[in-house]
Scaffold this motif. Structure first.
Motif, PDB file in Angstrom:
ATOM      1  N   ASN A   2      20.505  22.815   8.154  1.00 30.22           N
ATOM      2  CA  ASN A   2      20.842  21.846   7.303  1.00 30.22           C
ATOM      3  C   ASN A   2      21.772  22.243   6.194  1.00 30.22           C
ATOM      4  O   ASN A   2      22.366  21.240   5.347  1.00 30.22           O
ATOM      5  CB  ASN A   2      19.354  21.147   6.617  1.00 30.22           C
ATOM      6  N   ALA A   3      22.434  23.372   6.062  1.00 28.30           N
ATOM      7  CA  ALA A   3      23.337  23.625   5.281  1.00 28.30           C
ATOM      8  C   ALA A   3      24.480  24.545   6.018  1.00 28.30           C
ATOM      9  O   ALA A   3      24.277  25.379   6.720  1.00 28.30           O
ATOM     10  CB  ALA A   3      22.850  24.532   4.065  1.00 28.30           C
ATOM     11  N   LYS A   4      25.619  24.564   5.428  1.00 29.19           N
ATOM     12  CA  LYS A   4      26.725  25.417   5.980  1.00 29.19           C
ATOM     13  C   LYS A   4      26.741  26.615   5.625  1.00 29.19           C
ATOM     14  O   LYS A   4      26.279  27.101   4.657  1.00 29.19           O
ATOM     15  CB  LYS A   4      28.165  24.674   5.456  1.00 29.19           C
ATOM     16  N   TYR A   5      27.086  27.480   6.464  1.00 30.94           N
ATOM     17  CA  TYR A   5      27.384  28.955   5.849  1.00 30.94           C
ATOM     18  C   TYR A   5      28.709  29.569   6.479  1.00 30.94           C
ATOM     19  O   TYR A   5      29.302  28.961   7.361  1.00 30.94           O
ATOM     20  CB  TYR A   5      26.003  29.624   6.489  1.00 30.94           C
ATOM     21  N   ILE A   6      29.201  30.420   6.005  1.00 30.67           N
ATOM     22  CA  ILE A   6      30.320  30.925   6.246  1.00 30.67           C
ATOM     23  C   ILE A   6      30.244  32.212   7.366  1.00 30.67           C
ATOM     24  O   ILE A   6      29.177  33.216   6.983  1.00 30.67           O
ATOM     25  CB  ILE A   6      31.247  31.599   5.043  1.00 30.67           C
ATOM     26  N   THR A   7      30.776  32.156   8.481  1.00 32.78           N
ATOM     27  CA  THR A   7      30.473  33.167   9.544  1.00 32.78           C
ATOM     28  C   THR A   7      31.414  34.339   9.478  1.00 32.78           C
ATOM     29  O   THR A   7      32.249  34.365   8.364  1.00 32.78           O
ATOM     30  CB  THR A   7      30.916  32.784  11.080  1.00 32.78           C
ATOM     31  N   TYR A   8      30.940  35.621   9.867  1.00 30.12           N
ATOM     32  CA  TYR A   8      31.655  36.856   9.934  1.00 30.12           C
ATOM     33  C   TYR A   8      33.290  36.560  10.144  1.00 30.12           C
ATOM     34  O   TYR A   8      34.041  36.991   9.736  1.00 30.12           O
ATOM     35  CB  TYR A   8      31.067  37.632  10.809  1.00 30.12           C
ATOM     36  N   MET A   9      33.385  35.862  11.239  1.00 32.57           N
ATOM     37  CA  MET A   9      34.674  35.575  11.938  1.00 32.57           C
ATOM     38  C   MET A   9      35.679  34.545  11.093  1.00 32.57           C
ATOM     39  O   MET A   9      36.711  34.758  10.875  1.00 32.57           O
ATOM     40  CB  MET A   9      34.889  35.000  13.351  1.00 32.57           C
ATOM     41  N   ASN A  10      34.915  33.839  10.140  1.00 31.60           N
ATOM     42  CA  ASN A  10      35.606  33.147   9.411  1.00 31.60           C
ATOM     43  C   ASN A  10      36.204  33.839   8.326  1.00 31.60           C
ATOM     44  O   ASN A  10      37.419  33.923   7.705  1.00 31.60           O
ATOM     45  CB  ASN A  10      34.749  32.158   8.693  1.00 31.60           C
ATOM     46  N   ILE A  11      35.865  34.739   7.774  1.00 31.95           N
ATOM     47  CA  ILE A  11      36.149  35.773   6.799  1.00 31.95           C
ATOM     48  C   ILE A  11      37.237  36.510   7.391  1.00 31.95           C
ATOM     49  O   ILE A  11      38.430  36.978   7.034  1.00 31.95           O
ATOM     50  CB  ILE A  11      34.986  36.562   6.272  1.00 31.95           C
ATOM     51  N   PHE A  12      36.958  37.151   8.730  1.00 31.31           N
ATOM     52  CA  PHE A  12      37.767  38.400   9.314  1.00 31.31           C
ATOM     53  C   PHE A  12      39.164  37.645   9.548  1.00 31.31           C
ATOM     54  O   PHE A  12      40.190  38.227   9.387  1.00 31.31           O
ATOM     55  CB  PHE A  12      36.951  38.816  10.500  1.00 31.31           C
ATOM     56  N   SER A  13      39.265  36.346  10.020  1.00 35.13           N
ATOM     57  CA  SER A  13      40.199  35.694  10.392  1.00 35.13           C
ATOM     58  C   SER A  13      41.298  35.042   9.345  1.00 35.13           C
ATOM     59  O   SER A  13      42.329  34.522   9.785  1.00 35.13           O
ATOM     60  CB  SER A  13      40.030  34.715  11.775  1.00 35.13           C
ATOM     61  N   ASN A  14      40.658  34.886   8.364  1.00 40.77           N
ATOM     62  CA  ASN A  14      41.518  33.987   7.387  1.00 40.77           C
ATOM     63  C   ASN A  14      41.501  34.653   5.962  1.00 40.77           C
ATOM     64  O   ASN A  14      40.503  35.203   5.486  1.00 40.77           O
ATOM     65  CB  ASN A  14      40.841  32.782   7.007  1.00 40.77           C
ATOM     66  N   ILE A  15      42.583  34.493   5.305  1.00 43.57           N
ATOM     67  CA  ILE A  15      42.632  35.163   3.993  1.00 43.57           C
ATOM     68  C   ILE A  15      42.073  34.081   2.918  1.00 43.57           C
ATOM     69  O   ILE A  15      41.751  34.548   1.717  1.00 43.57           O
ATOM     70  CB  ILE A  15      44.142  35.626   3.570  1.00 43.57           C
ATOM     71  N   LYS A  61      43.637  36.559  -2.982  1.00 43.70           N
ATOM     72  CA  LYS A  61      43.540  36.315  -1.420  1.00 43.70           C
ATOM     73  C   LYS A  61      44.643  37.206  -0.765  1.00 43.70           C
ATOM     74  O   LYS A  61      44.480  37.861   0.185  1.00 43.70           O
ATOM     75  CB  LYS A  61      43.636  34.907  -0.878  1.00 43.70           C
ATOM     76  N   TYR A  62      45.798  37.353  -1.490  1.00 39.61           N
ATOM     77  CA  TYR A  62      46.784  38.135  -0.978  1.00 39.61           C
ATOM     78  C   TYR A  62      46.518  39.580  -1.363  1.00 39.61           C
ATOM     79  O   TYR A  62      46.716  40.576  -0.841  1.00 39.61           O
ATOM     80  CB  TYR A  62      48.239  37.897  -1.616  1.00 39.61           C
ATOM     81  N   LEU A  63      46.092  39.971  -2.576  1.00 43.27           N
ATOM     82  CA  LEU A  63      45.927  41.293  -3.319  1.00 43.27           C
ATOM     83  C   LEU A  63      45.086  41.837  -2.348  1.00 43.27           C
ATOM     84  O   LEU A  63      45.019  43.168  -1.753  1.00 43.27           O
ATOM     85  CB  LEU A  63      45.399  41.086  -4.656  1.00 43.27           C
ATOM     86  N   PHE A  64      43.656  41.487  -1.806  1.00 45.96           N
ATOM     87  CA  PHE A  64      42.778  42.067  -1.258  1.00 45.96           C
ATOM     88  C   PHE A  64      43.105  42.400   0.263  1.00 45.96           C
ATOM     89  O   PHE A  64      42.581  43.329   0.855  1.00 45.96           O
ATOM     90  CB  PHE A  64      41.293  41.489  -1.402  1.00 45.96           C
ATOM     91  N   ILE A 115      54.033  35.093  -8.048  1.00 46.65           N
ATOM     92  CA  ILE A 115      53.796  36.066  -7.033  1.00 46.65           C
ATOM     93  C   ILE A 115      53.168  34.967  -5.736  1.00 46.65           C
ATOM     94  O   ILE A 115      53.666  34.712  -4.584  1.00 46.65           O
ATOM     95  CB  ILE A 115      52.899  37.192  -6.985  1.00 46.65           C
ATOM     96  N   VAL A 116      52.182  34.360  -6.024  1.00 48.95           N
ATOM     97  CA  VAL A 116      51.610  33.450  -5.504  1.00 48.95           C
ATOM     98  C   VAL A 116      52.763  32.364  -4.858  1.00 48.95           C
ATOM     99  O   VAL A 116      52.684  31.963  -3.621  1.00 48.95           O
ATOM    100  CB  VAL A 116      50.417  32.505  -5.911  1.00 48.95           C
ATOM    101  N   ARG A 117      53.675  31.622  -5.867  1.00 48.15           N
ATOM    102  CA  ARG A 117      54.581  30.943  -5.365  1.00 48.15           C
ATOM    103  C   ARG A 117      55.391  31.376  -4.244  1.00 48.15           C
ATOM    104  O   ARG A 117      55.804  30.666  -3.009  1.00 48.15           O
ATOM    105  CB  ARG A 117      55.479  30.678  -6.766  1.00 48.15           C
ATOM    106  N   ILE A 118      55.903  32.765  -4.251  1.00 50.84           N
ATOM    107  CA  ILE A 118      56.660  33.224  -3.507  1.00 50.84           C
ATOM    108  C   ILE A 118      56.223  33.523  -1.997  1.00 50.84           C
ATOM    109  O   ILE A 118      56.781  33.201  -1.013  1.00 50.84           O
ATOM    110  CB  ILE A 118      57.095  34.597  -3.890  1.00 50.84           C
ATOM    111  N   LEU A 119      54.871  34.108  -2.033  1.00 50.55           N
ATOM    112  CA  LEU A 119      54.091  34.263  -0.873  1.00 50.55           C
ATOM    113  C   LEU A 119      53.729  33.087  -0.256  1.00 50.55           C
ATOM    114  O   LEU A 119      53.857  33.210   1.074  1.00 50.55           O
ATOM    115  CB  LEU A 119      52.755  35.246  -1.014  1.00 50.55           C
ATOM    116  N   ASP A 120      53.066  32.049  -0.839  1.00 47.29           N
ATOM    117  CA  ASP A 120      53.008  30.771  -0.083  1.00 47.29           C
ATOM    118  C   ASP A 120      54.212  30.226   0.414  1.00 47.29           C
ATOM    119  O   ASP A 120      53.904  30.049   1.489  1.00 47.29           O
ATOM    120  CB  ASP A 120      52.440  29.908  -1.224  1.00 47.29           C
TER     121      ASP A 120
END
Length: 420
Positions: A47-60, A135-138, A180-185
């Motif tokens: 009944n509630a959403k959760y974030i999967t392992y692959m969601n983290i692995f595949s997306n910054i 998100k870019y730094l890590f 930096i965010v502006r440039i990288l985006d």
């Protein structure tokens, strides 16, 4: 890009000419864990959403448009993710894929939870760091090198939270983070457009090939069908206590390139350092298929180079009875949509799906006469060579663009440390 980096250098010289402040994660926030105490049933009636392992692995950045649900009871105490949190995957088959990060960069108005194989980090409220910057730094080289050093293990690798809390990150002034965010985006958007065009071209060629392949491998009632296990020979495990000091090439799950289905990276092992999963002997013309996370399609046919070497127990080894079936015919059967659907429908486990060897062996395949199998294999080999020729050129262009992007991203995210 050089013009934009000079903009950053000007900002640094104005705002922090003596360097940027670095701090350990342990000083900047707190870690928290994913879901606890959940059973398989909780994930089939959620009944509630959760974030999967692959969601983290595949997306910054975390994709919050998810369709994975878990059952959460009223008054149940589970950690919820919040805007700005950095989420990390937990264990992995290699130290280099441990603790891949993804940041929640969008504000949410519902409770979303974190899978039990991952963990989160939340910055203290007084820390001024933009989520789009983190998100870019890590994912930068500098941070990934520090993160890789926190991984320990033999067959699976886990990160030590205690060591992880010692990771140091730069905290540049907000104007620098924003620039930096502006440039990288902007660069990410341009890169995505180019990749989309190239991938579209490659995809259309692959679909054309897949269409002909499926046509050639589709049969009616005129052909006998057998379970895969009926046309295979017995395989053997190595007895490490009885072997000499000989070295073997070890084929792990990550050794097989999922793009070209070739073995690219192996490790030399012997009876003194062999990981527990290094058990199965492979011979030339064996087909190996990864049964852990099977929809990732890790499969290949063993070439002469890897004859009599060792592969992980994470693979099933398919050794064809050549009096009945051409090994390459089995290899091409594994590429078909019907086999993929079978694997997808029969894998078990929500967070760490796998399929048993016995189920793989129960898959039914057509057995036309050997002469017909050989004819089909010869045609598909030619198709395969043609697609690979195209596949080498376009992915090469993609790779070059990605490397260029990574170079500038790492340049922008590398700072001199303020010495106090």
């Amino acid at each position: 890009m050089p013009t934009t980096t000079s903009t950053i250098h000007k900002l640094i010289s104005q705002l922090c000419p003596k360097g940027v402040e670095f701090k350990e994660l342990g000083e900047l926030g707190v870690f928290y864990g994913g879901l606890t105490g959940k059973s398989k049933n909780d994930f089939s009636n959620g009944n509630a959403k959760y974030i999967t392992y692959m969601n983290i692995f595949s997306n910054i950045s975390i994709n919050t448009e998810v369709s994975s649900f878990v059952k959460i009871n009223v008054n149940e105490n589970q950690n919820k993710i919040k805007y700005g949190d950095v989420l990390f995957t937990g264990s992995s088959e290699t130290p280099y894929e441990c603790a891949m990060s993804s940041v929640l960069t969008t504000k949410i108005n519902e409770n979303i939870y974190l899978n039990s194989f991952s963990f989160g980090f939340r910055f203290n409220e007084n820390i001024t760091i933009i989520p789009d910057f983190s998100k870019y730094l890590f994912r930068s080289n500098e941070l990934r090198q520090q993160i890789n050093k926190t991984a320990n293990g033999v067959t699976r690798f886990n990160v030590s939270k205690k060591i992880f809390s010692k990771i140091k990150i730069p905290i540049p002034p907000l104007p620098i983070q924003k620039e930096i965010v502006r440039i990288l985006d902007s660069f990410t958007e341009l890169e995505s457009e180019l990749e989309s065009e190239l991938e579209s071209e490659l995809e259309s060629r692959k679909k054309q090939y897949e269409y002909y392949r499926n046509e050639l491998l589709t049969f009616g009632d005129e052909v006998e069908y057998k379970e895969l296990g009926e046309v295979l020979l017995k395989t053997e495990n190595i007895k490490w206590k009885k072997v000499s000091d000989e070295n073997y090439k070890y084929i792990d799950l990550t050794s097989v390139n999922r793009e070209n289905n070739k073995i690219e990276v192996t490790h030399n092992i012997n009876k003194l350092n062999a990981p527990s999963r290094a058990q199965q002997i492979v011979l030339k013309d064996d087909i190996i298929f990864g049964t852990t996370r099977p929809t990732l399609k890790r499969y290949t046919i063993i070439s002469n180079e890897f004859n009599n070497q060792i592969c992980s127990s994470g693979f099933i080894v398919l050794r064809a009875n050549k009096y009945i079936v051409n090994p390459k015919f089995i290899y091409y059967i594994l590429t078909t949509k019907s086999f993929y659907n079978f694997v997808e429908n029969n894998q078990e486990g929500a967070s760490y799906p796998a399929i048993s060897n016995s189920l793989i062996k129960s898959f039914k395949i057509p057995i036309p006469p050997l002469a017909e199998q050989n004819r089909i294999v010869a045609i598909l080999d030619k198709f395969d060579a043609l697609v690979n020729d195209i596949s080498i050129g376009l992915p090469g262009e993609l790779k070059a663009r990605r490397q260029q992007y990574e170079y500038y991203r790492n340049e922008l995210l590398t700072f001199g440390e303020l010495v106090k």
